[in-house]
Write an enzyme that holds these catalytic residues in place. Structure first.
Site, mmCIF file in Angstrom:
data_model
loop_
_atom_site.group_PDB
_atom_site.id
_atom_site.type_symbol
_atom_site.label_atom_id
_atom_site.label_comp_id
_atom_site.label_asym_id
_atom_site.label_seq_id
_atom_site.Cartn_x
_atom_site.Cartn_y
_atom_site.Cartn_z
ATOM 1 N N ARG A 1 0.858 -1.421 -0.025
ATOM 2 C CA ARG A 1 0.142 -0.182 0.095
ATOM 3 C C ARG A 1 0.694 1.269 -0.012
ATOM 4 N NH1 ARG A 1 -2.267 -3.852 -0.992
ATOM 5 N NH2 ARG A 1 -4.326 -4.413 -0.354
ATOM 6 N N SER B 1 -11.279 0.111 3.069
ATOM 7 C CA SER B 1 -10.245 -0.164 4.092
ATOM 8 C C SER B 1 -9.498 1.155 4.637
ATOM 9 C CB SER B 1 -9.091 -1.316 3.659
ATOM 10 O OG SER B 1 -9.768 -2.444 3.486
ATOM 11 N N GLU C 1 -4.834 3.661 6.089
ATOM 12 C CA GLU C 1 -4.307 3.522 4.567
ATOM 13 C C GLU C 1 -5.184 4.849 4.065
ATOM 14 O OE1 GLU C 1 -6.002 0.319 1.332
ATOM 15 O OE2 GLU C 1 -5.337 -0.459 3.119
#
Length: 338
Positions: free
Chosen positions: A166, A238, A334
């Site tokens: 990520r 998320s 995130e």
């Protein structure tokens, strides 16, 4: 096409559906438009900058006091093809899932497990989006963009993008400096199917043969069963990353909580399931006012209709504190909080 606006409403440009405004907003559909704008408007140099894609991974805590740059370049083009592979170049403004469908319909593999992820093609390399055992970095050949400091087009081979979980160069050193304008993908015409993650194999088997189309259908069905539709309930997918810890630390947690999901990263590191940590800390399905944790997926924070960015952020802080107190694990967001 270009659009330059003042005091621009950003609500349609973030999937949380939060009310926020940008002091200035510049949208363009051709790289040359951005180059012209940068060259002819020196006043933007002294303003805070934010490059906004599809808005599926952003939390506006307040109005943005500077310039929002929104690349909306369309188009998907076949660059070249050989017996094994096909290369597609997609504009930054293309909807990511439209691009996935295009590849699957063509018969090219490598992104089918990334179906139904909200956002734009230009944002995909920044976050190095991933799901169900695939990461977009595995199929990116080259990223093209425009450097706002050097005021010139730039290109980055995948090896220079510093992709990680990520993460990428565009999320760190080049954040809000390089505007991604298009991405070149290398896809496999004879792919090895990835069915190992979650319920994918089970769902594909109910659909019939193993194929790109059925994997895409399976992923879409699984996501629909677990994740809220952003058009019905504001969210950014998320909200937290799965924390990466040392193998020794993971084993200590496993001693206390034998059922904790642990995924090997390498010989020294392991990944913990953030959703599991949040659920065991007592936050799954919990709601405070206009903000809550989704009842089916503890990684997803939702806006029940009138939340502010500050409310969402403060709510996420409470979750992080609860997980820290119970497990000694520091959750990292995130979502890009502005």
């Amino acid at each position: 096409m270009i659009r330059f606006s003042e005091n621009y409403a950003l609500t349609p440009h973030n999937t949380f559906g939060l009310k926020a405004r940008a002091r200035y907003f510049f949208e363009f559909t051709e790289t040359e438009d951005l180059q012209t704008f940068v060259s002819s408007n020196e006043s933007w140099n002294n303003l805070p900058l934010f490059v906004l894609g599809g808005g599926s991974n952003v939390l506006f805590r307040d109005d943005f006091k500077g310039l929002v740059i929104h690349p909306n370049i369309p188009g998907i083009f076949k660059v070249k093809e050989d017996r094994q592979y096909v290369w597609f170049e997609a504009g930054a403004g293309e909807v990511w899932d439209d691009f996935v469908k295009y590849c699957v319909d063509f018969g090219a593999g490598g992104v089918e497990n990334l179906s139904q992820i909200p956002g734009s093609v230009g944002a995909a390399p920044v976050q190095n989006i991933g799901a169900y055992g695939q990461e977009v970095s595995h199929v990116i050949e080259r990223v093209k963009g425009f450097d706002l400091q050097q005021k010139m087009p730039v290109e980055f081979p995948a090896s220079a993008c510093e992709f990680a979980y990520r993460d990428s160069l565009f999320k760190r050193e080049l954040k809000n400096r390089v505007v991604i304008t298009s991405v070149v993908f290398k896809l496999d015409k004879f792919p090895e199917f990835n069915l190992a993650y979650g319920q994918v194999e089970e769902k594909v088997n109910t659909l019939g043969e193993v194929s790109l189309q059925n994997i895409r259908k399976a992923v879409i069905e699984i996501r629909a069963s677990k994740l809220p539709d952003v058009n019905e309930l504001g969210n950014a997918g998320s909200f937290f990353k799965n924390p990466v810890v040392t193998v020794e630390f993971a084993e200590k947690i496993r001693e206390r909580f034998p059922e904790v999901p642990v995924y090997p990263v390498n010989e020294k590191e392991a990944k913990l399931a953030a959703g599991w940590l949040i659920e065991k800390a007592g936050w799954k399905g919990r709601r405070e006012g206009n903000v809550g944790v989704h009842e089916k997926q503890a990684l997803v924070l939702v806006n029940y209709g009138n939340a502010t960015g500050k409310e969402v952020f403060n709510f996420s802080e409470k979750i992080r504190q609860a997980v820290w107190e119970k497990f000694g694990v520091q959750l990292e967001r995130e979502v890009n909080c502005i």
